[in-house]
Design a protein around this motif. Structure first.
Motif, mmCIF file in Angstrom:
data_model
loop_
_atom_site.group_PDB
_atom_site.id
_atom_site.type_symbol
_atom_site.label_atom_id
_atom_site.label_comp_id
_atom_site.label_asym_id
_atom_site.label_seq_id
_atom_site.Cartn_x
_atom_site.Cartn_y
_atom_site.Cartn_z
ATOM 1 N N LYS A 291 88.845 32.001 32.522
ATOM 2 C CA LYS A 291 90.069 31.220 32.329
ATOM 3 C C LYS A 291 90.945 31.252 33.577
ATOM 4 C CE LYS A 291 90.451 31.489 27.371
ATOM 5 N NZ LYS A 291 91.419 31.540 26.300
ATOM 6 N N THR A 292 91.720 30.182 33.782
ATOM 7 C CA THR A 292 92.601 30.128 34.938
ATOM 8 C C THR A 292 93.865 30.957 34.734
ATOM 9 O OG1 THR A 292 93.581 28.074 34.117
ATOM 10 C CG2 THR A 292 91.778 27.877 35.718
ATOM 11 N N ARG A 293 94.218 31.241 33.495
ATOM 12 C CA ARG A 293 95.401 32.082 33.267
ATOM 13 C C ARG A 293 94.979 33.546 33.250
ATOM 14 N NH1 ARG A 293 95.545 34.325 28.248
ATOM 15 N NH2 ARG A 293 94.305 33.139 26.774
ATOM 16 N N SER A 294 95.796 34.377 33.861
ATOM 17 C CA SER A 294 95.531 35.812 33.917
ATOM 18 C C SER A 294 95.992 36.491 32.636
ATOM 19 C CB SER A 294 96.270 36.435 35.098
ATOM 20 O OG SER A 294 95.809 35.885 36.301
ATOM 21 N N VAL A 295 95.351 37.600 32.307
ATOM 22 C CA VAL A 295 95.775 38.461 31.207
ATOM 23 C C VAL A 295 95.706 39.898 31.708
ATOM 24 C CG1 VAL A 295 94.967 36.920 29.366
ATOM 25 C CG2 VAL A 295 93.453 38.692 30.225
ATOM 26 N N THR A 296 96.231 40.809 30.929
ATOM 27 C CA THR A 296 96.095 42.223 31.261
ATOM 28 C C THR A 296 94.927 42.805 30.465
ATOM 29 O OG1 THR A 296 97.613 42.869 29.505
ATOM 30 C CG2 THR A 296 98.570 42.498 31.707
ATOM 31 N N ALA A 297 94.465 43.963 30.896
ATOM 32 C CA ALA A 297 93.369 44.635 30.192
ATOM 33 C C ALA A 297 93.746 44.913 28.739
ATOM 34 C CB ALA A 297 92.998 45.922 30.912
ATOM 35 N N SER A 298 95.000 45.284 28.494
ATOM 36 C CA SER A 298 95.416 45.577 27.115
ATOM 37 C C SER A 298 95.360 44.335 26.236
ATOM 38 C CB SER A 298 96.819 46.194 27.083
ATOM 39 O OG SER A 298 97.783 45.319 27.624
ATOM 40 N N VAL A 299 95.726 43.184 26.778
ATOM 41 C CA VAL A 299 95.675 41.936 26.006
ATOM 42 C C VAL A 299 94.229 41.571 25.709
ATOM 43 C CG1 VAL A 299 96.112 39.452 26.096
ATOM 44 C CG2 VAL A 299 97.904 41.063 26.760
ATOM 45 N N LEU A 300 93.360 41.627 26.730
ATOM 46 C CA LEU A 300 91.954 41.310 26.501
ATOM 47 C C LEU A 300 91.321 42.274 25.505
ATOM 48 C CD1 LEU A 300 89.464 39.622 27.043
ATOM 49 C CD2 LEU A 300 89.008 41.087 29.037
ATOM 50 N N ALA A 301 91.616 43.555 25.624
ATOM 51 C CA ALA A 301 91.053 44.549 24.699
ATOM 52 C C ALA A 301 91.430 44.228 23.255
ATOM 53 C CB ALA A 301 91.527 45.948 25.071
ATOM 54 N N SER A 302 92.631 43.711 23.056
ATOM 55 C CA SER A 302 93.076 43.384 21.692
ATOM 56 C C SER A 302 92.347 42.161 21.134
ATOM 57 C CB SER A 302 94.591 43.152 21.667
ATOM 58 O OG SER A 302 94.929 41.928 22.301
ATOM 59 N N CYS B 44 86.881 47.113 20.697
ATOM 60 C CA CYS B 44 86.864 47.424 22.126
ATOM 61 C C CYS B 44 87.414 48.835 22.340
ATOM 62 C CB CYS B 44 87.701 46.408 22.894
ATOM 63 S SG CYS B 44 87.664 46.663 24.676
ATOM 64 N N GLU B 45 86.722 49.616 23.171
ATOM 65 C CA GLU B 45 87.143 50.979 23.491
ATOM 66 C C GLU B 45 87.652 51.113 24.926
ATOM 67 O OE1 GLU B 45 83.541 53.131 22.660
ATOM 68 O OE2 GLU B 45 84.051 53.341 20.546
ATOM 69 N N ILE B 46 86.957 50.440 25.870
ATOM 70 C CA ILE B 46 87.296 50.568 27.289
ATOM 71 C C ILE B 46 87.031 49.234 27.986
ATOM 72 C CG2 ILE B 46 86.774 51.741 29.480
ATOM 73 C CD1 ILE B 46 85.674 54.089 27.840
ATOM 74 N N ILE B 47 87.894 48.902 28.945
ATOM 75 C CA ILE B 47 87.643 47.786 29.858
ATOM 76 C C ILE B 47 87.718 48.371 31.262
ATOM 77 C CG2 ILE B 47 88.463 45.585 30.773
ATOM 78 C CD1 ILE B 47 89.430 44.862 28.027
ATOM 79 N N THR C 103 89.823 51.889 34.992
ATOM 80 C CA THR C 103 89.547 51.757 33.561
ATOM 81 C C THR C 103 90.820 51.715 32.731
ATOM 82 O OG1 THR C 103 89.326 54.155 33.322
ATOM 83 C CG2 THR C 103 87.314 52.916 33.701
ATOM 84 N N TYR C 104 90.751 50.885 31.701
ATOM 85 C CA TYR C 104 91.783 50.827 30.678
ATOM 86 C C TYR C 104 91.126 51.358 29.407
ATOM 87 C CZ TYR C 104 95.035 49.252 27.183
ATOM 88 O OH TYR C 104 95.919 49.234 26.133
ATOM 89 N N ILE C 105 91.671 52.437 28.848
ATOM 90 C CA ILE C 105 91.107 53.059 27.649
ATOM 91 C C ILE C 105 92.023 52.747 26.470
ATOM 92 C CG2 ILE C 105 90.336 55.202 26.573
ATOM 93 C CD1 ILE C 105 90.048 56.323 29.472
ATOM 94 N N THR D 129 95.424 54.645 27.381
ATOM 95 C CA THR D 129 96.154 54.091 28.513
ATOM 96 C C THR D 129 97.380 53.330 28.024
ATOM 97 O OG1 THR D 129 94.068 53.809 29.696
ATOM 98 C CG2 THR D 129 95.974 52.610 30.542
ATOM 99 N N PRO D 130 98.547 53.647 28.540
ATOM 100 C CA PRO D 130 99.741 52.913 28.117
ATOM 101 C C PRO D 130 99.721 51.462 28.608
ATOM 102 C CG PRO D 130 100.335 54.990 29.202
ATOM 103 C CD PRO D 130 98.870 54.760 29.449
ATOM 104 N N PRO D 131 99.922 50.500 27.701
ATOM 105 C CA PRO D 131 100.068 49.110 28.157
ATOM 106 C C PRO D 131 101.196 49.023 29.172
ATOM 107 C CG PRO D 131 99.769 49.177 25.790
ATOM 108 C CD PRO D 131 99.977 50.612 26.246
ATOM 109 N N GLY D 132 100.997 48.229 30.209
ATOM 110 C CA GLY D 132 101.999 48.083 31.255
ATOM 111 C C GLY D 132 101.895 49.117 32.361
#
Length: 137
Positions: free
Chosen positions: A71-82, A87-90, A102-104, A108-111
């Motif tokens: 996708k052309t729009r960016s997301v954060t690892a926490s958004v994609l994981a949701s 999902c456990e890790i990205i 890694t985002y666990i 891992t705290p969002p943000g």
């Protein structure tokens, strides 16, 4: 060379330029929404041409899977994981440091600095606990 992680078989499939015979079992098709590893001899830029994607469906298996963010729009690892079932890790490869970031999920705290941005063209490793289909549209 170009390789991809075949989560269904639990192994890498690798095509080596000038070595792998065209049409062999290691000469694979490039699939929408899948991440690939490239090894090049110098800094390289390439352009992908074609019809923009509007939706994808990628099967995910328990354990590690390789997906590509198209996708052309960016997301954060926490958004994609949701948005990925169980999902456990990205993880993303940081070529500059030679390490994975890694985002666990649930740790891992969002943000935080590990809740990294995911941009168009980025390949990711995603660890899930159950089989599912990742649909992004």
């Amino acid at each position: 060379m170009i390789a991809w992680w075949d989560a269904g078989s639990g192994q890498y499939v690798t095509y080596i330029v000038g070595v792998t015979p065209p049409g062999s079992q290691w000469d694979f098709s490039i699939e929408d929404g899948v991440s690939y590893y490239l090894s090049v001899t110098s800094d390289t830029t390439f352009v992908v041409n074609g019809t923009p994607l509007t939706a994808i469906s990628v099967p995910l298996y328990p354990g590690w899977n390789a997906i590509g963010w198209w996708k052309t729009r960016s997301v954060t690892a926490s958004v994609l994981a949701s948005q990925i079932t169980d999902c456990e890790i990205i993880a993303k490869w940081d070529a500059a440091s030679g390490q994975y970031v890694t985002y666990i999920v649930g740790v891992t705290p969002p943000g935080s600095q590990w809740d990294f941005s995911i941009n168009a063209g980025m390949g990711l490793l995603v660890k899930v606990s159950t089989s599912s289909i990742w649909t992004a549209g």
